[in-house]
Design an enzyme around this catalytic site. Structure first.
Site, PDB file in Angstrom:
ATOM      1  N   ASP A  68      15.679  -5.250 -36.795  1.00 44.42           N
ATOM      2  CA  ASP A  68      16.856  -5.583 -35.981  1.00 44.42           C
ATOM      3  C   ASP A  68      16.499  -5.611 -34.504  1.00 44.42           C
ATOM      4  O   ASP A  68      17.231  -5.101 -33.657  1.00 44.42           O
ATOM      5  CB  ASP A  68      17.985  -4.582 -36.243  1.00 44.42           C
ATOM      6  CG  ASP A  68      19.344  -5.098 -35.780  1.00 44.42           C
ATOM      7  OD1 ASP A  68      19.493  -6.322 -35.596  1.00 44.42           O
ATOM      8  OD2 ASP A  68      20.259  -4.273 -35.603  1.00 44.42           O
ATOM      9  N   GLU A 312       1.811  15.272 -29.068  1.00 46.27           N
ATOM     10  CA  GLU A 312       0.670  16.162 -28.818  1.00 46.27           C
ATOM     11  C   GLU A 312       0.188  16.017 -27.381  1.00 46.27           C
ATOM     12  O   GLU A 312      -0.128  17.008 -26.708  1.00 46.27           O
ATOM     13  CB  GLU A 312      -0.459  15.830 -29.799  1.00 46.27           C
ATOM     14  CG  GLU A 312      -0.122  16.180 -31.245  1.00 46.27           C
ATOM     15  CD  GLU A 312      -1.105  15.599 -32.252  1.00 46.27           C
ATOM     16  OE1 GLU A 312      -1.189  16.143 -33.370  1.00 46.27           O
ATOM     17  OE2 GLU A 312      -1.775  14.594 -31.932  1.00 46.27           O
TER      18      GLU A 312
END
Length: 409
Positions: A68, A312
């Site tokens: 979409d 991270e």
């Protein structure tokens, strides 16, 4: 979490659903900018397209299609109009194609690929549908109008013929590389459509990227934070990772810039060679900082995936000052208070979070239990078998709270 998806996604193979964590974006949609200005400047468009393509590549590499793509689903992170950091949002029609075939006609007529509009039960389509939509979005941003119009059949016919205007006064001001990128994406045959890796290597996007110079002082500080962070305990890194997920875009702005600079192939993660190249660029090829890059990389790769993802990197790059602010420590505390939200953390809750997170790929249940016991041995100040916020804040502010066995994998 990826730097441009606006989400953290975690497929759960045990159940027929996917967990999606949404990060708040205070800026408005790209669609709003188009409506206000009529179109978006070419340099800004290139910046947005590069980020959207990076988000799609990150998702596709994990077996997820968006389905979409449109200007309404690309959102600016900041209200500051000079800040063009965007997120790809609204993954409600997203599909985990790693476990099934996509064969539903979904999305918006203006932006959906022809194979999606004609989807049939047996035939299906691939994640290349997102590439077509990206091409339409790029076209609309540059001229303010869709490339295809008319009723359903008329639009579909134009799509298959790959016919769209690019010769009026507006398009005469657009560079050839930008037009070539659109033509490469708006191919009716999905197999002939430009690949995301090629999109991110496109000269048009690389030129715009090279023109936004990175502040060397900021980059050096973020990378210095990475090196310092790599020396902390494993549990501390997990706590700060949970902090990073709670921070807003303003707090992560510098870290985001450095990550984007180092992510040379735009796939939303950093491989060892990209981290090494970044350290060499900002510290010098023969600098002491470069010598231990491999050890730093291994420590920051919390889930043992072989690369450093955005969460991270953020956890390591934000620095001790940000990670120890009281509001973010409270957010981290709440990430472990998972069972009854009573303002106290038990050993069982710590073990539950550790077992359910990425660390479970590296730590056995026994190690998770030992880590929880070590934390309580050191920080349960009144010995009641639970940690309150005062106790947890102490855990956060001491950089090595667990014994050596918690480092063992």
């Amino acid at each position: 979490m990826d730097k441009n998806t606006g989400t953290g996604t975690q497929p759960d193979n045990r159940f027929a659903y996917m967990l999606v964590l949404i990060r708040y974006c205070e800026g408005r949609e790209v669609f709003d900018r188009i409506m206000e200005q009529g179109l978006i400047q070419e340099s800004t468009t290139a910046e947005i397209v590069r980020q959207a393509a990076s988000a799609l590549l990150y998702a596709h590499n994990r077996g997820i299609a968006h389905r979409d793509m449109k200007p309404e689903n690309i959102c600016f992170c900041s209200k500051d109009v000079t800040n063009n950091h965007v997120k790809l949002i609204d993954w409600g029609l997203g599909f985990y194609f790693g476990q099934g075939r996509m064969n539903s006609a979904v999305g918006s007529l203006t932006y959906a690929a022809p194979e999606v509009l004609e989807a049939k039960e047996k035939q299906g389509y691939t994640a290349a549908c997102d590439l077509w939509s990206l091409g339409v979005v790029t076209y609309v941003m540059l001229c303010g109008k869709p490339p295809f119009w008319g009723n359903y059949n008329e639009q579909l016919r134009r799509m298959k013929r790959e016919t769209f205007p690019m010769s009026d006064a507006t398009w005469q001001q657009i560079s050839r590389p930008a037009k070539d990128l659109i033509r490469g994406l708006l191919r009716a045959d999905p197999k002939q459509r430009m690949k995301l890796e090629d999109v991110l290597r496109n000269p048009w996007l690389r030129l715009q990227e090279s023109q936004s110079a990175m502040d060397t002082k900021i980059a050096s500080q973020v990378l210095t934070n990475l090196r310092q962070f790599s020396r902390t305990s494993q549990f501390f890194t997990i706590c700060v990772a949970s902090v990073a997920r709670q921070l807003d875009h303003k707090s992560l702005r510098d870290v985001h810039k450095v990550f984007a600079e180092m992510d040379t192939n735009g796939d939303g993660v950093l491989e060892l060679h990209e981290v090494r190249a970044g350290f060499q660029k900002f510290f010098g090829r023969d600098s002491p900082q470069v010598q231990d890059v491999e050890q730093v990389f291994q420590k920051l790769d919390l889930d043992g995936s072989g690369f450093i993802d955005y969460t991270e990197f953020c956890a390591a790059g934000i620095g001790e000052r940000v990670s120890l602010e009281e509001d973010v420590l409270w957010a981290a505390f709440k990430a472990f208070d998972v069972q009854d939200d009573d303002g106290r953390i038990t050993k069982e809750e710590i073990q539950q979070v550790l077992r359910s997170g990425d660390v479970n790929k590296l730590w056995t249940p026994q190690v998770c239990q030992e880590v929880a016991e070590d934390i309580f041995e050191n920080f349960d100040q009144n010995g009641d078998g639970s940690l309150d916020f005062q106790d947890d804040s102490t855990v956060g502010k001491r950089r090595s709270p667990v014994k050596k066995r918690a480092h063992e994998r």
